[in-house]
Design a protein around this motif. Structure first.
Motif, PDB file in Angstrom:
ATOM      1  N   PRO A  10      31.549  86.292  50.167  1.00 19.87           N
ATOM      2  CA  PRO A  10      31.940  85.191  48.805  1.00 19.87           C
ATOM      3  C   PRO A  10      33.549  85.495  48.474  1.00 19.87           C
ATOM      4  O   PRO A  10      34.198  86.432  48.338  1.00 19.87           O
ATOM      5  N   ALA A  11      34.222  84.063  48.348  1.00 20.57           N
ATOM      6  CA  ALA A  11      35.353  83.985  48.169  1.00 20.57           C
ATOM      7  C   ALA A  11      35.640  84.142  46.579  1.00 20.57           C
ATOM      8  O   ALA A  11      34.841  83.725  45.798  1.00 20.57           O
ATOM      9  N   ASP A  12      36.918  84.536  46.091  1.00 22.38           N
ATOM     10  CA  ASP A  12      37.081  84.202  44.869  1.00 22.38           C
ATOM     11  C   ASP A  12      37.664  83.064  44.342  1.00 22.38           C
ATOM     12  O   ASP A  12      37.633  82.201  45.299  1.00 22.38           O
ATOM     13  N   ALA A  13      38.375  82.550  43.437  1.00 19.98           N
ATOM     14  CA  ALA A  13      38.581  81.229  43.006  1.00 19.98           C
ATOM     15  C   ALA A  13      39.940  80.996  43.896  1.00 19.98           C
ATOM     16  O   ALA A  13      40.045  79.616  44.053  1.00 19.98           O
ATOM     17  N   HIS A  14      40.560  81.905  44.443  1.00 20.75           N
ATOM     18  CA  HIS A  14      41.738  81.531  45.099  1.00 20.75           C
ATOM     19  C   HIS A  14      41.947  81.894  46.688  1.00 20.75           C
ATOM     20  O   HIS A  14      42.728  81.164  47.430  1.00 20.75           O
ATOM     21  N   ALA A  15      41.068  82.869  47.165  1.00 16.15           N
ATOM     22  CA  ALA A  15      41.437  83.340  48.551  1.00 16.15           C
ATOM     23  C   ALA A  15      39.853  83.590  49.043  1.00 16.15           C
ATOM     24  O   ALA A  15      38.905  84.128  48.129  1.00 16.15           O
ATOM     25  N   GLY A  16      39.933  83.594  50.319  1.00 16.61           N
ATOM     26  CA  GLY A  16      38.750  83.971  50.992  1.00 16.61           C
ATOM     27  C   GLY A  16      38.912  84.311  52.367  1.00 16.61           C
ATOM     28  O   GLY A  16      40.149  83.932  52.911  1.00 16.61           O
ATOM     29  N   THR A  17      38.016  85.008  53.056  1.00 14.59           N
ATOM     30  CA  THR A  17      38.096  85.309  54.597  1.00 14.59           C
ATOM     31  C   THR A  17      37.201  84.968  55.228  1.00 14.59           C
ATOM     32  O   THR A  17      35.786  84.808  54.585  1.00 14.59           O
TER      33      THR A  17
END
Length: 165
Positions: free
Chosen positions: A95-102
């Motif tokens: 799960p991504a946070d509000a600004h970044a994900g992988t």
């Protein structure tokens, strides 16, 4: 007594092609709305899948549009690409946070009897309220696939009866 002609049943709709991203839905219900600009991917995984579909279709404008402006190249040259993208496997998408994900994935391309696998951990960030591809750490491997070996697309058929036609 004369008999009335029976009405002809309506023709069944033509089957829709599956989405290249491997999500299981038809292209029109999966990545096509993103590629046509009718929707924006809501997660890094959706963006990654739509970008894979764009690569598979040779849609360079979409790939560039979804690349973060800080890392976007001026062009990719997809129109001359001879490899055919045949399989996408999402290996992890935390799960991504509000600004970044992988997203960690493996994409397989076929060129003749040569299969190339690109395994990457892609990083995504928000720009202008939408997810964009920033960069990634990639590893590329390539091998020859014999005509009687299983096709790298994963359908379970021999290469010669599947994507190697």
């Amino acid at each position: 007594m004369p008999t009335a002609a029976l009405p002809t049943p309506p023709a069944a709709p033509a089957p829709q092609p599956p989405c290249p991203c491997g999500g299981g839905a038809p292209l029109s219900d999966c990545c096509l709305p993103y590629l046509e600009g009718r929707a924006a991917p809501a997660t890094p995984e959706q963006l990654m899948r739509s970008r894979y579909t764009a690569y598979a279709r040779g849609d360079e404008p979409y790939v560039l549009k979804t690349w973060h402006s800080a890392t976007r190249p001026p062009a990719l040259g997809l129109s001359g690409e001879r490899a055919r993208w045949v399989r996408l496997e999402v290996l992890s998408a935390p799960p991504a946070d509000a600004h970044a994900g992988t997203v960690r994935f493996r994409a397989t391309a076929l060129e003749g009897e040569r299969a190339t696998a690109l395994e990457e951990v892609s990083r995504f960030t928000r720009e202008g309220g939408e997810w964009r591809y920033s960069d990634g750490d990639a590893r590329v491997t390539s091998r020859r696939v014999g005509r009687n070996e299983p096709c790298p697309c994963g359908r379970g058929e021999k290469l010669k009866r599947c994507c190697g036609r």
